[in-house]
Design an enzyme around this catalytic site. Structure first.
Site, mmCIF file in Angstrom:
data_model
loop_
_atom_site.group_PDB
_atom_site.id
_atom_site.type_symbol
_atom_site.label_atom_id
_atom_site.label_comp_id
_atom_site.label_asym_id
_atom_site.label_seq_id
_atom_site.Cartn_x
_atom_site.Cartn_y
_atom_site.Cartn_z
ATOM 1 N N HIS A 51 67.396 57.031 37.629
ATOM 2 C CA HIS A 51 67.204 57.038 39.222
ATOM 3 C C HIS A 51 65.494 57.123 39.558
ATOM 4 O O HIS A 51 64.386 56.760 39.357
ATOM 5 C CB HIS A 51 67.592 58.215 40.592
ATOM 6 C CG HIS A 51 68.929 58.017 39.910
ATOM 7 N ND1 HIS A 51 69.954 59.744 40.918
ATOM 8 C CD2 HIS A 51 69.982 57.053 39.364
ATOM 9 C CE1 HIS A 51 71.202 58.879 40.470
ATOM 10 N NE2 HIS A 51 71.205 58.059 39.714
ATOM 11 N N GLU A 53 63.995 58.340 41.764
ATOM 12 C CA GLU A 53 62.691 59.700 41.583
ATOM 13 C C GLU A 53 62.017 59.491 39.853
ATOM 14 O O GLU A 53 60.618 59.389 40.066
ATOM 15 C CB GLU A 53 62.710 60.876 41.892
ATOM 16 C CG GLU A 53 63.415 60.435 43.825
ATOM 17 C CD GLU A 53 64.749 59.832 43.569
ATOM 18 O OE1 GLU A 53 65.615 60.088 44.947
ATOM 19 O OE2 GLU A 53 65.773 59.174 43.245
ATOM 20 N N SER A 169 80.577 15.708 49.029
ATOM 21 C CA SER A 169 79.371 17.093 49.445
ATOM 22 C C SER A 169 78.634 16.781 49.083
ATOM 23 O O SER A 169 77.099 17.798 49.764
ATOM 24 C CB SER A 169 80.255 18.014 49.500
ATOM 25 O OG SER A 169 80.261 18.408 47.749
ATOM 26 N N TRP A 171 73.972 15.398 48.092
ATOM 27 C CA TRP A 171 73.803 17.588 48.308
ATOM 28 C C TRP A 171 74.303 16.776 50.491
ATOM 29 O O TRP A 171 73.014 16.820 51.098
ATOM 30 C CB TRP A 171 72.875 17.884 48.014
ATOM 31 C CG TRP A 171 72.811 17.378 46.540
ATOM 32 C CD1 TRP A 171 72.130 17.013 45.581
ATOM 33 C CD2 TRP A 171 74.164 18.607 45.577
ATOM 34 N NE1 TRP A 171 73.027 17.323 44.597
ATOM 35 C CE2 TRP A 171 73.346 18.572 44.581
ATOM 36 C CE3 TRP A 171 74.198 19.575 46.720
ATOM 37 C CZ2 TRP A 171 73.824 18.950 43.784
ATOM 38 C CZ3 TRP A 171 74.563 20.404 45.473
ATOM 39 C CH2 TRP A 171 74.975 19.907 43.925
ATOM 40 N N ARG A 185 72.676 35.017 44.708
ATOM 41 C CA ARG A 185 73.219 34.844 43.681
ATOM 42 C C ARG A 185 73.077 36.368 43.004
ATOM 43 O O ARG A 185 73.900 37.383 42.587
ATOM 44 C CB ARG A 185 73.121 33.856 42.631
ATOM 45 C CG ARG A 185 74.343 32.545 43.627
ATOM 46 C CD ARG A 185 74.789 31.645 42.499
ATOM 47 N NE ARG A 185 75.677 30.180 42.929
ATOM 48 C CZ ARG A 185 76.520 29.600 42.771
ATOM 49 N NH1 ARG A 185 75.987 29.659 41.659
ATOM 50 N NH2 ARG A 185 77.003 28.845 42.904
ATOM 51 N N ASP A 201 84.602 20.666 42.121
ATOM 52 C CA ASP A 201 83.150 21.283 41.400
ATOM 53 C C ASP A 201 82.446 21.507 40.050
ATOM 54 O O ASP A 201 81.650 21.369 39.332
ATOM 55 C CB ASP A 201 82.015 21.716 42.477
ATOM 56 C CG ASP A 201 82.332 21.377 43.801
ATOM 57 O OD1 ASP A 201 82.522 20.194 44.103
ATOM 58 O OD2 ASP A 201 82.279 22.110 44.945
#
Length: 364
Positions: A51, A53, A169, A171, A185, A201
């Site tokens: 973690h 801390e 589509s 670009w 992402r 695609d």
């Protein structure tokens, strides 16, 4: 160092861990000595441990006794193989602890604060709480509501179209805007796409920004009929990045077994009243697995279903200056709206120009 600067630094540290710490939240911690000099800092490690801390205390370049700790989320109170973060801060000798947001996890949920106060430490909560809550919105939603946060990423023309009438589509937006989308992402635990986008695609759904390839999210494809080609890019990379396919119980059993043998997880999803896969069921399943955040990249019917069911928390809207016209394909398909009073509404959060394109961020 001023108190506000110290907490902003902790938030900045936490930001670097977003998307790589699940099932844990990404937390930042900054430690000042009694003269308010910076002597230690850290964030939650990739994978969720250690973690923040512990990492901050392990980095100390001075004596924390009588000093101040700044943590973006309440220090944990539960013990595993190491003492809790609250106990570590107590042992360090700090005099004050500033906490942005309380931890709703029932294992902590105020217990960390009580431990600190019982040890005589001054505790202050709420410093930059809005920023910290937004940063870990997925974790907070998963713990409080059993669902991950859901964000849509849409790239469209100026008039809201995602393709010409014939489906062409590439670009719509420029290279820099597309690179920015790949950066998104890296900040999400899971990325989801509909089967039509995968077939059209042959998307890889990974992060292709240099240096961040290992930050690619878990992949989910919504495919009610198991139409996915076995040669798809998302399947070819399954040994490096897991793939989950949401389908119906009526889909092809032989293909389902083949996919499972290839390393794909296939989850059968019940259908809702509209005879579509119940996406809420799938989201709850992701939450049970510890995933905090989901980025959705198409298609228009997936967007529509999620919006109609009020499952969307945020929209990243990349918009170019191109105009396609009325015969173009809409970014969001119909959800049978008959009265504007019932339209789903979002509030603008920010708007930025990215090399000629515009990125608008909208929140529920």
């Amino acid at each position: 160092m001023r108190l506000e600067v110290a907490m902003r630094s902790a938030l900045s540290l936490a930001n670097h861990g977003i998307g790589s710490c699940y099932p844990n939240p990404s937390v930042g911690c900054v430690i000042l000595d009694k003269s308010n000099n910076l002597i230690g800092c850290g964030r939650t490690s990739d994978g969720g441990r250690p973690h923040a801390e512990l990492n901050a205390l392990s980095s100390l370049q001075g004596n924390p006794r009588g000093g101040t700790a700044f943590v973006t989320l309440e220090p944990c109170a539960h013990k595993d193989t190491t003492p809790s973060c609250a106990e570590l801060l107590i042992k360090s000798g700090v005099k004050r602890v500033y906490i942005s947001v309380k931890d709703p996890d029932k294992r902590t949920a105020g217990k960390g604060i009580k431990l600190l106060e019982k040890a005589g430490i001054e505790v202050y909560t709420g410093l930059f709480s809005d920023e910290a809550s937004d940063q870990n919105a997925g974790f907070l939603k998963r713990i409080n509501h059993g669902l991950p946060s859901v964000s849509l990423k849409i790239a469209s023309s100026l008039d809201g179209k995602i393709a010409c009438f014939n489906g062409q589509s590439k670009w719509l937006t420029g290279k820099i805007a597309r690179t920015h989308g790949h950066l998104l992402r890296a900040k999400y635990d899971v990325i989801l796409s509909g089967i039509n986008s995968i077939i059209k695609d042959n998307s890889r759904l990974n992060c292709r920004v240099k240096g961040l390839e290992k930050r690619s999210p878990i992949k989910v494809v919504v495919d009610s009929k198991l139409s996915i080609p076995l040669s798809s890019n998302v399947i070819n990379n399954v040994k490096k990045v897991p793939l989950i396919i949401w389908t119906s119980k009526f889909s092809n059993k032989k293909k389902k077994k083949k996919l499972i043998d290839m390393g794909v997880e296939v989850l059968e999803i019940p259908k809702n009243n509209n005879n579509y896969l119940d996406l809420n069921y799938g989201l709850k399943n992701l939450s049970k697995k510890g995933y905090n955040s989901l980025l959705v990249e198409g298609g228009s019917e997936i967007y529509s279903s999620l919006i109609k069911e009020e499952l969307v928390d945020k929209i990243y809207y990349y918009r170019s200056g191109k105009i396609i016209g009325g015969d173009g394909l809409s970014s969001i398909s119909s959800y049978n709206l008959k009265n504007l009073k019932n339209a789903k509404k979002f509030k603008i959060f920010s708007s930025d120009i990215i090399d000629g394109d515009i990125l608008e961020i909208w929140k529920k």
